[in-house]
Design a protein around this motif. Structure first.
Motif, PDB file in Angstrom:
ATOM      1  N   CYS A   1      41.527  43.011  38.051  1.00  0.00           N
ATOM      2  CA  CYS A   1      40.341  43.732  37.589  1.00  0.00           C
ATOM      3  C   CYS A   1      39.074  42.922  37.789  1.00  0.00           C
ATOM      4  O   CYS A   1      38.047  43.460  38.176  1.00  0.00           O
ATOM      5  CB  CYS A   1      40.474  44.110  36.124  1.00  0.00           C
TER       6      CYS A   1
ATOM      7  N   ASN B   1      38.004  43.223  41.109  1.00  0.00           N
ATOM      8  CA  ASN B   1      37.475  44.540  41.398  1.00  0.00           C
ATOM      9  C   ASN B   1      36.001  44.618  41.125  1.00  0.00           C
ATOM     10  O   ASN B   1      35.297  45.420  41.708  1.00  0.00           O
ATOM     11  CB  ASN B   1      38.177  45.578  40.544  1.00  0.00           C
ATOM     12  N   LYS B   2      35.585  43.805  40.185  1.00  0.00           N
ATOM     13  CA  LYS B   2      34.168  43.853  39.865  1.00  0.00           C
ATOM     14  C   LYS B   2      33.363  43.353  41.042  1.00  0.00           C
ATOM     15  O   LYS B   2      32.196  43.651  41.188  1.00  0.00           O
ATOM     16  CB  LYS B   2      33.896  43.043  38.615  1.00  0.00           C
ATOM     17  N   ASN B   3      34.004  42.563  41.868  1.00  0.00           N
ATOM     18  CA  ASN B   3      33.345  42.172  43.118  1.00  0.00           C
ATOM     19  C   ASN B   3      34.208  42.723  44.233  1.00  0.00           C
ATOM     20  O   ASN B   3      34.685  42.006  45.070  1.00  0.00           O
ATOM     21  CB  ASN B   3      33.288  40.660  43.258  1.00  0.00           C
ATOM     22  N   SER B   4      34.406  44.004  44.230  1.00  0.00           N
ATOM     23  CA  SER B   4      35.537  44.488  45.007  1.00  0.00           C
ATOM     24  C   SER B   4      35.468  44.155  46.484  1.00  0.00           C
ATOM     25  O   SER B   4      36.493  43.926  47.084  1.00  0.00           O
ATOM     26  CB  SER B   4      35.755  45.957  44.787  1.00  0.00           C
TER      27      SER B   4
ATOM     28  N   GLU C   1      28.862  45.901  36.649  1.00  0.00           N
ATOM     29  CA  GLU C   1      30.041  45.065  36.502  1.00  0.00           C
ATOM     30  C   GLU C   1      29.662  43.672  36.935  1.00  0.00           C
ATOM     31  O   GLU C   1      29.637  43.349  38.096  1.00  0.00           O
ATOM     32  CB  GLU C   1      31.179  45.568  37.387  1.00  0.00           C
TER      33      GLU C   1
ATOM     34  N   PRO D   1      28.196  40.875  42.025  1.00  0.00           N
ATOM     35  CA  PRO D   1      29.119  41.235  43.108  1.00  0.00           C
ATOM     36  C   PRO D   1      28.657  40.676  44.446  1.00  0.00           C
ATOM     37  O   PRO D   1      27.453  40.604  44.703  1.00  0.00           O
ATOM     38  CB  PRO D   1      29.048  42.762  43.121  1.00  0.00           C
ATOM     39  N   GLY D   2      29.592  40.286  45.262  1.00  0.00           N
ATOM     40  CA  GLY D   2      29.255  39.744  46.573  1.00  0.00           C
ATOM     41  C   GLY D   2      28.709  40.826  47.487  1.00  0.00           C
ATOM     42  O   GLY D   2      29.235  41.925  47.533  1.00  0.00           O
TER      43      GLY D   2
ATOM     44  N   GLU E   1      28.498  48.012  45.304  1.00  0.00           N
ATOM     45  CA  GLU E   1      28.234  46.630  44.905  1.00  0.00           C
ATOM     46  C   GLU E   1      26.796  46.245  45.201  1.00  0.00           C
ATOM     47  O   GLU E   1      26.143  45.574  44.422  1.00  0.00           O
ATOM     48  CB  GLU E   1      29.131  45.651  45.664  1.00  0.00           C
TER      49      GLU E   1
ATOM     50  N   PRO F   1      43.880  48.835  38.065  1.00  0.00           N
ATOM     51  CA  PRO F   1      42.992  48.132  38.991  1.00  0.00           C
ATOM     52  C   PRO F   1      43.029  48.728  40.394  1.00  0.00           C
ATOM     53  O   PRO F   1      42.044  48.661  41.127  1.00  0.00           O
ATOM     54  CB  PRO F   1      43.495  46.695  39.000  1.00  0.00           C
TER      55      PRO F   1
ATOM     56  N   MET G   1      40.611  51.390  40.380  1.00  0.00           N
ATOM     57  CA  MET G   1      39.266  50.793  40.341  1.00  0.00           C
ATOM     58  C   MET G   1      38.852  50.263  41.702  1.00  0.00           C
ATOM     59  O   MET G   1      37.684  50.288  42.068  1.00  0.00           O
ATOM     60  CB  MET G   1      39.224  49.667  39.309  1.00  0.00           C
ATOM     61  N   ALA G   2      39.835  49.761  42.453  1.00  0.00           N
ATOM     62  CA  ALA G   2      39.519  49.154  43.744  1.00  0.00           C
ATOM     63  C   ALA G   2      39.050  50.195  44.751  1.00  0.00           C
ATOM     64  O   ALA G   2      38.481  49.855  45.783  1.00  0.00           O
ATOM     65  CB  ALA G   2      40.737  48.418  44.299  1.00  0.00           C
TER      66      ALA G   2
ATOM     67  N   ARG H   1      36.672  51.792  44.617  1.00  0.00           N
ATOM     68  CA  ARG H   1      35.225  51.711  44.655  1.00  0.00           C
ATOM     69  C   ARG H   1      34.676  51.155  45.966  1.00  0.00           C
ATOM     70  O   ARG H   1      33.532  51.399  46.314  1.00  0.00           O
ATOM     71  CB  ARG H   1      34.777  50.777  43.534  1.00  0.00           C
ATOM     72  N   THR H   2      35.493  50.378  46.669  1.00  0.00           N
ATOM     73  CA  THR H   2      34.991  49.800  47.917  1.00  0.00           C
ATOM     74  C   THR H   2      34.862  50.839  49.019  1.00  0.00           C
ATOM     75  O   THR H   2      34.341  50.539  50.077  1.00  0.00           O
ATOM     76  CB  THR H   2      35.952  48.745  48.456  1.00  0.00           C
TER      77      THR H   2
END
Lengths: 69, 53, 726
Positions: free
Chosen positions: B40, B43-46, C39, C57-58, C68, C407, C410-411, C413-414
């Protein structure tokens, strides 16, 4: 020629990026700008792994046709 | 006598289990066990995660 | 003195998080802000009591391409940190400086940390930090996050610049006419935007950035005036405004490189990663290699390790059960004994039986993820997924989903394209998660004698469900359109660190164990009560026959739904419904019920030498030993609505009630239909009577085939990329 026709293992120079704005900007931000040196690492169907700026980037076939080398 | 001990132990176990379940409602399996998990957090930096795996 | 806020910004994979952990050290806490939007992690800088570090986020750039980027950009613009610490990957400095030039334009005090210096030195490249600092007009520090060099120095410098106020150096200049247009824009917006960020806003307006234009609302005259300048530039350069900026930025960086970086030609013929890639992503070999790798993973974990571990763990819990009942014998009432031995130990034990298999599975998956192979798999899978309307990026949520669906969802999201993202959310939980593994293991052991083939098939069923859903859904209006083009940066291959692999394995394994001790324990007790008590002849009380119990009545009332699927007994119904709480519950319910029903001792005795035999009664009891019923049950439980936590994640990511309900209904319907078809056609093939169910099953197959193979009515829909609601 479009990158999709380029030979695996060879180095090329980007001449032009074609295509819609969105795709074009995306490629340019990854470093595919005019004059950038790239190398074709591997290919899967039309999907290509390209080395640009010391970075391996995987791009889909559609994207690969938009890059002219 | 034995009954009371067993019931008491069971009550304690149930209490802690229930507390933990309520506290972690809706979290992913990792987060509910450890408060934070790499799946998780990453994921915040997915995009970062994509590049890490 | 008020707190100083420092934002860590940088490209993905540049070592930000490692640095963050180092800087915040023991004081670090991970703050999760709720909602989809924000986030980021926050922590206090070690050794300072008023410096907050924020890990963002990167990102590659400050344009709003992905979620992001939007998050980071909004944070930097709206919340105005006091300083930015920009982490730059020294091994890939050109790409990283692209973001740096944009960050500098924000006008917030900034320090650039050139990270991974140890690797840079090893390759023989030289980076002239002094020249770089002079050119960029901000402090530049060398760091090596892995070894910890320079991290604190970078942080101290950042605090110092934060105290000194704003950053006035704007290093990246564009060509004459562009600068001219930007100057005009700056003039018109001076009064509306924060003074120090005026250049950044001006450039964004030049690029016609929608989000910025929305935000600052230019007057129509200004807008027209600015537009004239932009169009003039575009005509002069024969390119669109955004491309002009991007091109010139790279040109600037190229010039900067000449002054600051000396490349050694040590790896002129390609790095090791390139060589590995030539084999693993080879046109012909890539797929066979991938399938072989996955087969070995499941063969070892569920087959080899499963073979002995199920036996071992069964024996272990058998002994514990015997030991505990020995302790209680004579001292404790038989009812309580039943509760402890049948309920708690039986239930929790049945779930824990699968721990060794899962640990091995997670260990191998973690290894594959860490070394960089899985990113290549996404690339390889793209070619296949694309044919079915998904992109290779959908593979990543599914991969994470093999640990836990939450997760995984959630992933998603990319994935930039909203339709692809919705589709991925809907299909991610088809891939069996860690908690579904025990169901697979149970069915494989109890009914199919521990067949590794059954276990592996569960994964391929998951993939098949994803692909079938992809094809069918793509032909509906809501999902029409080509999946977005695949673009992904691939990391270099490297040996995974032992600690990294172990940590991720431990995290997943421990979460499984902990859940067995909490939620599974609670429901074991509840199920024991409900299955032992009921309304008998003398009113409410203990019932002799479990079929008289409250649970049997509850489960029995829903039996009709599952009878056509071949497992219309109340036990299987209860197990399936309890699966909504957590998927391990399915195994737990069988564990408790078989113990209560048979009397724990019978089961334990039946265990004997071959522990696989110990699970057999479960197969006999609940599926009449029928492989068809058991596999149909497996199919239903793999595909149907996921656990509540995952449903919650779907709700959050969909951010829309209609889509959430739609997703859950779709999964459950697909589950029911697949089980129905499988079971009823299976019966016919095995020589059963050709009844009404078989006819319905064939009709379903025909409809399914039509949905799969009909021409796509929306084939010519244009791709449009939408961003999620902010």
């Amino acid at each position: 020629m479009p990158l999709i026709m380029a030979e695996t293992g060879k180095c090329y120079t980007v001449k032009e990026i074609r295509g819609g704005k969105e795709a074009k900007h995306r490629l340019e931000k990854l470093g595919f700008v005019e004059g950038a040196a790239i190398e074709i690492i591997s290919r899967q169907g039309g999907n290509t792994i390209v080395k640009v700026f010391e970075c391996r980037v995987a791009i889909g076939a559609g994207m690969a046709t938009k890059i002219i080398v | 006598m034995g009954d009371i001990i067993v019931i008491a132990m069971l009550a304690v176990a149930t209490f802690f289990a229930a507390r933990s379940v309520i506290k972690n409602k809706g979290k992913c399996s990792g987060c509910s066990a450890k408060n934070s998990c790499s799946a998780c957090n990453n994921n915040k930096n997915s995009i970062e995660f994509i590049n890490k795996i | 003195m008020s707190d100083i806020k420092i934002a860590l910004a940088g490209n993905p994979n540049s070592g930000k998080t490692t640095l963050f952990n180092m800087l915040t050290g023991s004081k670090q806490y991970v703050g999760n802000w709720p909602g989809v939007t924000v986030e980021k992690k926050e922590g206090m800088l070690k050794g300072f009591d008023n410096v907050i570090i924020q890990d963002l986020p990167g990102i590659y750039s400050l344009s709003p391409y992905s979620l992001e980027e939007v998050i980071t950009r909004n944070y930097l613009i709206d919340e105005q940190p006091d300083a930015i610490l920009n982490i730059v990957d020294g091994t890939n400095i050109e790409r990283n400086l692209y973001l740096t030039t944009q960050l500098i334009e924000l006008g917030i005090p900034i320090v650039v940390a050139v990270n991974m210096m140890d690797i840079v030195r090893k390759t023989g490249d030289k980076i002239n930090v002094e020249n770089l600092s002079k050119a960029l007009g901000c402090p530049v520090v060398e760091t090596s996050a892995l070894k910890g060099d320079g991290a604190m120095e970078a942080a101290r410098r950042t605090v110092a610049v934060a105290n000194s106020g704003e950053n006035k150096n704007i290093p990246c200049h564009f060509e004459g006419s562009v600068e001219h247009a930007i100057a005009h824009i700056e003039e018109s917006i001076q009064s509306i935007v924060p003074k120090h960020s005026v250049r950044w806003y001006a450039i964004k307006i030049f690029e016609r950035d929608e989000k910025v234009l929305e935000k600052i609302k230019l007057s129509p005259e200004d807008n027209k005036h600015i537009e004239e300048h932009i169009v003039e530039c575009e005509r002069e350069m024969d390119d669109d405004a955004e491309s002009i900026i991007i091109g010139q930025r790279y040109a600037y960086i190229a010039k900067l490189m000449e002054k600051t970086v000396k490349k050694s030609n040590k790896y002129a013929d390609g790095t090791v990663s390139d060589k590995i890639d030539r084999v693993l992503t080879n046109r012909v070999l890539a797929l066979p290699i991938f399938f072989a790798v996955m087969y070995v993973v499941y063969k070892i974990s569920i087959g080899t390790v499963g073979d002995w571990s199920v036996g071992f763990m069964e024996g272990l819990f058998e002994n514990i059960g015997e030991f505990v009942s020995g302790l209680m014998e004579g001292n404790v009432s038989p009812v309580l004994q039943g509760l402890i031995v049948d309920g708690a130990i039986g239930g929790v034990g049945s779930v824990l039986t699968f721990v060794p298999q899962m640990i091995i599975l997670f260990l191998m998956l973690a290894f594959l993820e860490e070394c960089g192979y899985m990113a290549r798999v996404a690339f390889i899978m793209d070619r296949i997924f694309r044919r079915f309307g998904l992109s290779g990026k959908s593979f990543i949520p599914m991969l994470i989903g093999s640990g836990c669906s939450v997760p995984g969802i959630m992933a998603s999201r990319t994935i930039e394209n909203e339709r692809d993202r919705r589709m991925t959310i809907m299909t991610t939980s088809f891939i069996p998660c860690g908690a579904k593994m025990p169901i697979v293991g149970l069915i494989a052991s109890a009914v199919f004698g521990g067949s590794a083939l059954i276990a592996t098939s569960a994964y391929f069923l998951g993939v098949a469900a994803v692909i079938i859903s992809g094809v069918i859904l793509k032909k509906t209006k809501a999902f029409a359109g080509e999946p977005a083009e695949f673009v992904m940066e691939l990391p270099s291959y490297h040996w995974p660190t032992v600690s990294g692999v172990l940590r991720s394995t431990w995290e997943r394994g421990w979460s499984f164990i902990k859940r067995a001790g909490t939620i599974i324990l609670l429901s074991s007790i509840a199920i024991w009560f409900l299955s032992s008590f009921g309304f008998g002849e003398e009113g409410f009380g203990l019932v002799e026959d479990m079929n008289e119990s409250v649970l049997a009545k509850l489960g029995g009332s829903l039996k009709w739904i599952f009878t056509p699927l071949g497992f219309g007994n109340w036990e299987a119904v209860v197990a399936t419904v309890m699966g909504l709480v957590a998927k391990e519950e399915v195994v737990n319910v069988f564990g408790v019920l078989s113990a209560v029903g048979e009397g724990a001792m019978d089961i334990l005795e039946a265990g004997g030498a071959e522990a696989i035999e110990g699970l057999k009664p479960i197969g006999e009891q609940f599926f009449n030993g029928s492989g068809l019923s058991a596999y149909s049950f497996l199919i239903f439980n793999l595909f149907c609505a996921p656990c509540f936590a995952a449903i919650g994640a779907i709700r959050r990511e969909m951010n829309n009630a209609k889509w959430t309900v739609g997703a859950i209904v779709y999964m459950t319907v697909l589950a029911w239909v697949s089980s129905f078809v499988f079971y009823n056609l299976g019966l016919v093939i095995r020589g059963g009577a050709f009844g009404i169910n078989a006819i319905i099953a064939i009709v379903i197959v025909v409809i399914g085939a039509y949905l799969l193979f009909r021409p796509n009515p929306y084939k010519n829909e244009k791709i449009s990329i939408k961003y999620g609601d902010q």
